[in-house]
Design a protein around this motif. Sequence first.
Motif, short mmCIF file in Angstrom:
data_model
loop_
_atom_site.label_atom_id
_atom_site.label_comp_id
_atom_site.label_asym_id
_atom_site.label_seq_id
_atom_site.Cartn_x
_atom_site.Cartn_y
_atom_site.Cartn_z
N ALA A 1 10.23 5.11 -16.87
CA ALA A 1 10.49 3.79 -17.48
C ALA A 1 11.99 3.51 -17.56
CB ALA A 1 9.86 3.73 -18.86
N LYS A 2 12.74 4.56 -17.85
CA LYS A 2 14.19 4.39 -18.02
C LYS A 2 14.88 3.97 -16.72
CE LYS A 2 18.21 6.89 -19.77
NZ LYS A 2 18.70 8.20 -20.25
N TYR A 3 14.40 4.51 -15.60
CA TYR A 3 15.08 4.24 -14.33
C TYR A 3 14.35 3.24 -13.44
CZ TYR A 3 18.16 8.01 -15.67
OH TYR A 3 19.07 8.77 -16.34
N ARG A 4 13.23 2.70 -13.92
CA ARG A 4 12.44 1.78 -13.09
C ARG A 4 13.12 0.43 -13.00
NH1 ARG A 4 7.12 2.52 -11.44
NH2 ARG A 4 5.96 0.65 -10.86
N ARG A 5 13.25 -0.08 -11.77
CA ARG A 5 13.87 -1.39 -11.56
C ARG A 5 12.88 -2.34 -10.89
NH1 ARG A 5 17.13 1.37 -13.91
NH2 ARG A 5 19.05 2.30 -13.12
N ALA A 6 11.65 -1.87 -10.72
CA ALA A 6 10.68 -2.69 -9.97
C ALA A 6 9.95 -3.65 -10.90
CB ALA A 6 9.68 -1.78 -9.27
N GLU B 1 13.98 1.28 -0.17
CA GLU B 1 14.66 0.67 -1.30
C GLU B 1 13.67 0.42 -2.46
OE1 GLU B 1 17.15 -2.62 -0.09
OE2 GLU B 1 17.20 -3.35 -2.15
N ARG B 2 12.49 -0.09 -2.09
CA ARG B 2 11.49 -0.35 -3.14
C ARG B 2 11.03 0.93 -3.81
NH1 ARG B 2 6.86 -4.61 -2.00
NH2 ARG B 2 6.15 -3.58 -3.90
N ILE B 3 10.82 1.98 -3.02
CA ILE B 3 10.37 3.26 -3.60
C ILE B 3 11.43 3.79 -4.57
CG2 ILE B 3 10.00 5.71 -3.03
CD1 ILE B 3 8.54 4.73 -0.48
N ASN B 4 12.68 3.65 -4.19
CA ASN B 4 13.73 4.22 -5.04
C ASN B 4 14.01 3.37 -6.28
OD1 ASN B 4 14.07 6.64 -3.72
ND2 ASN B 4 15.52 5.79 -2.24
N LYS B 5 13.33 2.22 -6.38
CA LYS B 5 13.39 1.44 -7.62
C LYS B 5 12.23 1.76 -8.57
CE LYS B 5 15.94 -2.59 -5.94
NZ LYS B 5 15.81 -3.94 -5.41
N THR C 1 13.97 8.97 -5.32
CA THR C 1 12.56 9.38 -5.22
C THR C 1 12.20 9.75 -3.79
OG1 THR C 1 12.01 7.91 -7.05
CG2 THR C 1 10.18 8.59 -5.62
N ALA C 2 12.73 9.00 -2.83
CA ALA C 2 12.46 9.29 -1.41
C ALA C 2 13.77 9.36 -0.64
CB ALA C 2 11.56 8.23 -0.80
N LEU C 3 13.80 10.24 0.36
CA LEU C 3 14.99 10.40 1.19
C LEU C 3 14.88 9.58 2.47
CD1 LEU C 3 15.35 14.28 0.82
CD2 LEU C 3 16.60 12.52 -0.45
N ALA C 4 13.64 9.31 2.89
CA ALA C 4 13.44 8.56 4.13
C ALA C 4 12.02 8.03 4.20
CB ALA C 4 13.71 9.45 5.34
N VAL C 5 11.87 6.92 4.92
CA VAL C 5 10.55 6.38 5.26
C VAL C 5 10.50 6.25 6.78
CG1 VAL C 5 9.01 4.38 5.09
CG2 VAL C 5 10.35 5.09 3.09
N PHE C 6 9.48 6.86 7.37
CA PHE C 6 9.33 6.83 8.83
C PHE C 6 8.02 6.13 9.18
CE2 PHE C 6 11.45 11.23 8.53
CZ PHE C 6 12.72 10.71 8.70
N ILE C 7 8.10 5.07 9.95
CA ILE C 7 6.90 4.33 10.34
C ILE C 7 6.64 4.48 11.84
CG2 ILE C 7 5.79 2.05 10.44
CD1 ILE C 7 7.58 1.18 8.10
N GLU C 8 5.40 4.78 12.18
CA GLU C 8 4.96 4.79 13.58
C GLU C 8 3.83 3.78 13.72
OE1 GLU C 8 6.11 6.67 16.23
OE2 GLU C 8 7.71 7.48 14.96
N PHE D 1 0.83 -1.20 0.00
CA PHE D 1 0.00 0.00 0.00
C PHE D 1 0.87 1.26 0.00
CE2 PHE D 1 -2.40 3.33 2.34
CZ PHE D 1 -3.27 3.64 1.31
N VAL D 2 1.94 1.26 0.78
CA VAL D 2 2.82 2.44 0.84
C VAL D 2 3.48 2.65 -0.52
CG1 VAL D 2 4.82 3.49 1.95
CG2 VAL D 2 3.25 2.09 3.31
N VAL D 3 4.03 1.58 -1.08
CA VAL D 3 4.76 1.72 -2.36
C VAL D 3 3.80 2.14 -3.48
CG1 VAL D 3 6.13 0.50 -4.09
CG2 VAL D 3 6.57 0.12 -1.66
N ASP D 4 2.59 1.55 -3.51
CA ASP D 4 1.60 1.92 -4.53
C ASP D 4 1.19 3.38 -4.42
OD1 ASP D 4 1.60 -0.57 -5.57
OD2 ASP D 4 -0.36 -1.19 -4.77
#
Lengths: 286, 185
Positions: B180-185, A230-234, A247-254, A171-174
Amino acid sequence: MKTIHTDEIIPVVERLCMEANYFLGDDMVAALKSAAAAEENPAGADILRRLVENAEIARSEEVPMCQDTGMAIIFAEVGQDLHVEGTGLTEAINQGVRQGYAKGYLRKSVVKDPTLNRVNTGDNTPAIIHYDIVPGDELKITLASKGFGSENMGGIKMCKPSEGLDGVINFVVDTVDKAGGNPCPPIVVGVGVGGDLEKCAILAKKALLRSVGEHNPDLEWSRVEDDILERINKLGIGPQGLGGTQTALAVFIETYPTHIAGMPVAVNINCHSARHKEAVLKGRDA
Amino acid sequence: MAGEIMLQTPLTQDKVKKLKAGDAVLISGTIYTGRDAAHKKMVEALARGEELPFEVKDQIIYYVGPSPEKPGKPIGSAGPTTSYRMDSYAPKLIALGQTGMLGKGWRAPEVIDAMKESGAVYFAAMGGAGAYIAKCIKAAEIIAYPELGPEAVRKLTVENLPAIVAIDAQGNNIYELGKAKYRRA
């Protein structure tokens, strides 16, 4: 028992409004610099360097880093042994916001009615105030100026317990994937898990008050923060959504305990202008 | 940034045709501001058969609501607002000859269709770089709807305002291509 007068609180809130909007936290500046060095898309790296420059201009000229100086979100921790005298704490906080946004040349972005009468209130009030009663005799005020480019991209899902950790992560990544470039990436992602509908939303907002580098004290949740980052930055969204690896600098979970039938998850996205400042006010002997 | 294209307004069709998604540009000249409430008012004025507060043909509209200017400065901080909120209004203005939109974030397919049909470009400015972009704005004047405060329509004189061609007049979209170019997911 200690005492504090609201006349002492107003100027503190006024100052926090200005400082939050002029002075980006050192943690964010460092994170933007690291991201600029790591970004694989040259155009994205260029944007990140300019965002560092933007923060420097805002700091040196004392102007808002972003024109959307936000709604004023306040987390107030009121010591139970502190007596507040004067106009009332809520009115004092709003008066501080009113003065801070006027004197600080900050944009007034609040409308009176959300639907039927979208007329600007003219002074950026009312603030959104979350109170906590805590042990002690001090008043801690944390002010976050929250822009709505990022706020509009948040979401909430009442997950089924059977969705488990994958359900939370997906849900977070989507939510971040759908937001794309809208919330001004590189973003900071606040996540609330548990509680009920509003508790998880407040946790997600509160999570954004952390500094980059601070993790959830629970080692397992801390690892989940790293995994989601890691997933967000992919996803490939990159700075400003123009493509890239940062894409993201940090993820903070509470988190908070919840009901046997539920697993609410809220996501609150912050832009790279992640603005929050705090002050602790001490009472006088009554 | 190397290889930036110097772009002088008005943004006429010959200039529109040369711009490709991903191009970095520096915009100079006159541009106009408008965001949610101003767009609503402009489209309502058109529906009543009234004139717009400025001639939109060959112009760039910057989606921005600046912060108040400090004494001695032409404008406060002035970064872009999120563009999709203008999507329901933009095709009507593009049909009247507007050739440029400056904002941030994705656009609806109806806007991209209108851009392809009439020849218009969507530029992405640096979201959140309000203090930086303000340095590129040399003059600002409210020309319509002053009652809207930060949302009033302003005529801006800009110099070397940096932006990226996000969607070109052929419909090529850097938000999709770049991702699309940078997507690794």
